[in-house]
Design a protein around this motif. Sequence first.
Motif, PDB file in Angstrom:
ATOM      1  N   GLU A  26       0.825  -1.212   0.000  1.00 17.36           N
ATOM      2  CA  GLU A  26       0.000   0.000   0.000  1.00 17.36           C
ATOM      3  C   GLU A  26       0.858   1.261   0.000  1.00 17.36           C
ATOM      4  N   GLU A  27       1.864   1.271   0.840  1.00 18.38           N
ATOM      5  CA  GLU A  27       2.734   2.454   0.912  1.00 18.38           C
ATOM      6  C   GLU A  27       3.410   2.709  -0.434  1.00 18.38           C
ATOM      7  N   ALA A  28       3.905   1.654  -1.076  1.00 17.58           N
ATOM      8  CA  ALA A  28       4.574   1.804  -2.373  1.00 17.58           C
ATOM      9  C   ALA A  28       3.598   2.271  -3.451  1.00 17.58           C
ATOM     10  N   ILE A  29       2.403   1.696  -3.466  1.00 20.98           N
ATOM     11  CA  ILE A  29       1.382   2.086  -4.454  1.00 20.98           C
ATOM     12  C   ILE A  29       0.983   3.546  -4.247  1.00 20.98           C
ATOM     13  N   HIS A  30       0.725   3.913  -3.000  1.00 25.23           N
ATOM     14  CA  HIS A  30       0.319   5.295  -2.709  1.00 25.23           C
ATOM     15  C   HIS A  30       1.419   6.282  -3.088  1.00 25.23           C
ATOM     16  N   VAL A  47     -12.744   8.117  -5.731  1.00 32.58           N
ATOM     17  CA  VAL A  47     -12.214   6.867  -5.183  1.00 32.58           C
ATOM     18  C   VAL A  47     -13.288   6.234  -4.297  1.00 32.58           C
ATOM     19  N   THR A  48     -13.254   4.913  -4.187  1.00 32.58           N
ATOM     20  CA  THR A  48     -14.176   4.240  -3.279  1.00 32.58           C
ATOM     21  C   THR A  48     -13.653   4.340  -1.849  1.00 32.58           C
ATOM     22  N   THR A  57      -7.905   3.034   0.937  1.00 28.46           N
ATOM     23  CA  THR A  57      -8.023   4.317   0.239  1.00 28.46           C
ATOM     24  C   THR A  57      -7.991   5.489   1.229  1.00 28.46           C
ATOM     25  N   LYS A  58      -7.893   5.196   2.510  1.00 26.94           N
ATOM     26  CA  LYS A  58      -7.854   6.258   3.526  1.00 26.94           C
ATOM     27  C   LYS A  58      -6.707   7.241   3.272  1.00 26.94           C
ATOM     28  N   PRO A  59      -5.473   6.773   2.973  1.00 28.55           N
ATOM     29  CA  PRO A  59      -4.399   7.746   2.697  1.00 28.55           C
ATOM     30  C   PRO A  59      -4.696   8.623   1.476  1.00 28.55           C
ATOM     31  N   TRP A  65      -7.724  15.699   0.744  1.00 30.68           N
ATOM     32  CA  TRP A  65      -8.221  16.760   1.639  1.00 30.68           C
ATOM     33  C   TRP A  65      -7.089  17.708   2.011  1.00 30.68           C
ATOM     34  N   ALA A  66      -5.937  17.159   2.392  1.00 29.44           N
ATOM     35  CA  ALA A  66      -4.800  17.982   2.835  1.00 29.44           C
ATOM     36  C   ALA A  66      -4.297  18.896   1.730  1.00 29.44           C
TER      37      ALA A  66
END
Length: 188
Positions: A26-30, A47-48, A57-59, A65-66
């Motif tokens: 997840e970290e690498a994909i994000h 995004v879902t 998808t939280k990150p 938002w940020a």
Amino acid sequence: MEKKEWRIKGKDLLRSFSVLEKERIEEAIHNQLFQSELWSSAGVIAVTVSLPDEWSTKPIIERAWAEGKKLVVPKCDPKSKRLTFYSLTSYDQLESVYYGLQEPSPVTSEAISKEEIELLIVPGLIFDHKGYRIGFGGGFYDRFLTDFNGITVSLISEKQLTTKLPSETFDIPVQHIITEKKWLRIQT
């Protein structure tokens, strides 16, 4: 293999990742997504809201938002099998619906038109190198994509990538696939 068999294989694959392996991927994909031109140039991102077995998808939501981007999430209509996207500015706007999905409440969220979405992150279970995917079933995204003019991308693990999948005339490939190792631009 038929689509149904691919779908089972894809769900089993997502469940097979250890917690540490899932977090690393997840970290690498994000990071790949956030460093891409796709992300930096998009003002409205769809995004879902992910389920526990899916890539988080939280990150993505919180980074949008940020950065002051407009973040929109889908609400499914099970009868028409159509998606409507709503602006999401707080998790408080979500409600729990069937199968544990978190979707925007139309009472607290504003619907937005398909034409406003610049980057659509398309979910799925298994993908091939031509951008075709096996989703969770129901055809919601294929219906939505028929006249969608924005950019589409899917975020997956290398293990979710296969050489060729069965596809039908109504299946619409995504334009980009980002994995933990690479970014595929699909030639359509």
